[in-house]
Design a protein around this motif. Structure first.
Motif, mmCIF file in Angstrom:
data_model
loop_
_atom_site.group_PDB
_atom_site.id
_atom_site.type_symbol
_atom_site.label_atom_id
_atom_site.label_comp_id
_atom_site.label_asym_id
_atom_site.label_seq_id
_atom_site.Cartn_x
_atom_site.Cartn_y
_atom_site.Cartn_z
ATOM 1 N N CYS A 158 -11.181 4.705 1.695
ATOM 2 C CA CYS A 158 -10.233 5.787 1.944
ATOM 3 C C CYS A 158 -9.241 5.860 0.785
ATOM 4 N N SER A 159 -8.724 7.042 0.544
ATOM 5 C CA SER A 159 -7.608 7.232 -0.372
ATOM 6 C C SER A 159 -6.359 7.532 0.444
ATOM 7 N N VAL A 160 -5.241 6.932 0.054
ATOM 8 C CA VAL A 160 -3.963 7.221 0.700
ATOM 9 C C VAL A 160 -3.420 8.482 0.035
ATOM 10 N N THR A 161 -3.627 9.617 0.663
ATOM 11 C CA THR A 161 -3.331 10.895 0.017
ATOM 12 C C THR A 161 -1.882 11.326 0.176
ATOM 13 N N LEU A 203 -4.928 9.374 5.282
ATOM 14 C CA LEU A 203 -6.033 8.694 4.616
ATOM 15 C C LEU A 203 -7.213 9.653 4.535
ATOM 16 N N ARG A 204 -7.747 9.855 3.341
ATOM 17 C CA ARG A 204 -8.955 10.670 3.173
ATOM 18 C C ARG A 204 -10.166 9.744 3.102
ATOM 19 N N ALA A 205 -11.116 9.962 3.992
ATOM 20 C CA ALA A 205 -12.325 9.133 4.000
ATOM 21 C C ALA A 205 -13.194 9.505 2.806
ATOM 22 N N GLU A 206 -13.523 8.517 1.976
ATOM 23 C CA GLU A 206 -14.350 8.758 0.798
ATOM 24 C C GLU A 206 -15.827 8.515 1.086
ATOM 25 N N GLN A 207 -16.129 7.986 2.234
ATOM 26 C CA GLN A 207 -17.474 7.859 2.791
ATOM 27 C C GLN A 207 -17.276 7.782 4.299
ATOM 28 N N ASP A 208 -18.336 7.776 5.080
ATOM 29 C CA ASP A 208 -18.165 7.627 6.525
ATOM 30 C C ASP A 208 -17.547 6.253 6.798
ATOM 31 N N VAL A 209 -16.431 6.248 7.509
ATOM 32 C CA VAL A 209 -15.651 5.024 7.685
ATOM 33 C C VAL A 209 -15.337 4.805 9.168
ATOM 34 N N LEU A 210 -15.568 3.578 9.635
ATOM 35 C CA LEU A 210 -15.100 3.168 10.952
ATOM 36 C C LEU A 210 -13.683 2.634 10.795
ATOM 37 N N VAL A 211 -12.732 3.234 11.506
ATOM 38 C CA VAL A 211 -11.330 2.836 11.451
ATOM 39 C C VAL A 211 -10.959 2.210 12.795
ATOM 40 N N VAL A 212 -10.399 1.002 12.749
ATOM 41 C CA VAL A 212 -9.993 0.297 13.961
ATOM 42 C C VAL A 212 -8.492 0.044 13.874
ATOM 43 N N LEU A 213 -7.760 0.461 14.925
ATOM 44 C CA LEU A 213 -6.305 0.482 14.896
ATOM 45 C C LEU A 213 -5.712 -0.282 16.066
ATOM 46 N N VAL A 271 0.855 -1.183 0.000
ATOM 47 C CA VAL A 271 0.000 0.000 0.000
ATOM 48 C C VAL A 271 0.892 1.233 0.000
ATOM 49 N N HIS A 272 0.568 2.184 -0.851
ATOM 50 C CA HIS A 272 1.329 3.425 -0.948
ATOM 51 C C HIS A 272 0.420 4.494 -1.528
ATOM 52 N N ALA A 273 0.806 5.746 -1.366
ATOM 53 C CA ALA A 273 0.071 6.845 -1.999
ATOM 54 C C ALA A 273 0.298 6.775 -3.515
ATOM 55 N N PRO A 274 -0.737 7.089 -4.329
ATOM 56 C CA PRO A 274 -2.079 7.590 -4.000
ATOM 57 C C PRO A 274 -3.149 6.510 -4.126
ATOM 58 N N MET A 275 -2.842 5.290 -3.709
ATOM 59 C CA MET A 275 -3.785 4.187 -3.855
ATOM 60 C C MET A 275 -5.105 4.458 -3.140
ATOM 61 N N VAL A 276 -6.132 3.753 -3.599
ATOM 62 C CA VAL A 276 -7.462 3.797 -2.991
ATOM 63 C C VAL A 276 -7.698 2.469 -2.271
ATOM 64 N N LEU A 277 -8.149 2.519 -1.030
ATOM 65 C CA LEU A 277 -8.455 1.327 -0.253
ATOM 66 C C LEU A 277 -9.919 0.972 -0.498
#
Length: 233
Positions: free
Chosen positions: A80-83, A172-182, A65-71
């Motif tokens: 999310c987009s890796v900005t 990471l730019r959220a492209e919709q409402d996203v739940l992120v768990v870390l 995974v690297h910028a500017p990939m889309v998840l």
């Protein structure tokens, strides 16, 4: 620098979760060398749509995974987009650590060690998922931000220590409402238990233009982003 809306330092070996609204940015920063951040993503308003790592890698012709990939999600929508990132490699092959992988380090418990006790990423991620009414069935292949593995000719994966330095970051730019768990527990192939803390910041960010790198990266990336916009419509 964009406005910081929420900031939280995740101690090493701990876990945290956050809802990131569409259009906002999540910035993760390694506070010490050798950080790892095992990351799960879920569409906040869909019961089962979640990050699909194999499709994300295959559609964008990458093993990292690297910028500017889309998840991308199971349904092919952008989560999310890796900005941006100070590193050009984030592991998406090895998954998160499990309890059995920590047994070699000997016994550990909260009773004896308090907040320094050793917890696998699986344990931490499940603890956070339960807060959102989710459980083991919701675990999926993760991205290990700040970590790198090398592959040999026979397919063996080798952990690369020292890949991340203090101050390395990814956004990471959220492209919709996203739940992120870390989880900041060590990478599953890391033989050491010295987990650094990671700073998580939710920021306001500008609306992407037509020349946004994630939109122009690949046709598959743009298709996933268009699908996310349809979700928001």
């Amino acid at each position: 620098m964009s406005e910081v809306l929420l900031s939280h330092e995740i101690p090493g070996g701990a876990a945290w979760s956050v809802l990131v609204r569409a259009g906002r940015e999540l910035r993760l920063t390694a506070l010490e060398a050798g950080a790892n951040c095992s990351t799960l993503l879920y569409a906040a308003h869909h019961p089962v749509d979640r990050l699909n790592v194999p499709d994300t890698l295959k559609a964008q012709m990458s093993a990292r995974v690297h910028a500017p990939m889309v998840l991308m999600s199971d349904r092919g929508t952008a989560l999310c987009s890796v900005t941006g990132s100070s590193l050009d490699w984030h592991d998406a092959l090895c998954g998160h650590s499990c309890d059995a992988q920590l047994e070699r380090l000997g016994p550990s418990s909260y009773h004896a060690e308090r907040n320094a006790w050793r917890r696998s990423a699986r344990a931490g991620l499940l603890g956070e998922l339960r807060k959102h009414g989710r459980g083991p069935a919701d675990l999926h292949a993760c991205v290990n931000f700040f970590a790198k593995v090398a592959t040999s000719g026979d397919g063996t994966l080798t952990f690369m220590p020292g890949h991340a330095s203090a101050g390395d970051w990814v956004t990471l730019r959220a492209e919709q409402d996203v739940l992120v768990v870390l989880s900041t527990s060590p990478h599953p192939l890391d033989p050491q238990w010295t987990p650094p803390a990671v700073l998580a910041e939710v920021r306001a960010t500008a609306v992407p233009g037509a020349d946004d790198p994630s939109w122009t990266f690949r046709d598959e990336s743009a298709r996933a982003l268009r699908a996310a916009r349809e979700v928001l419509a």
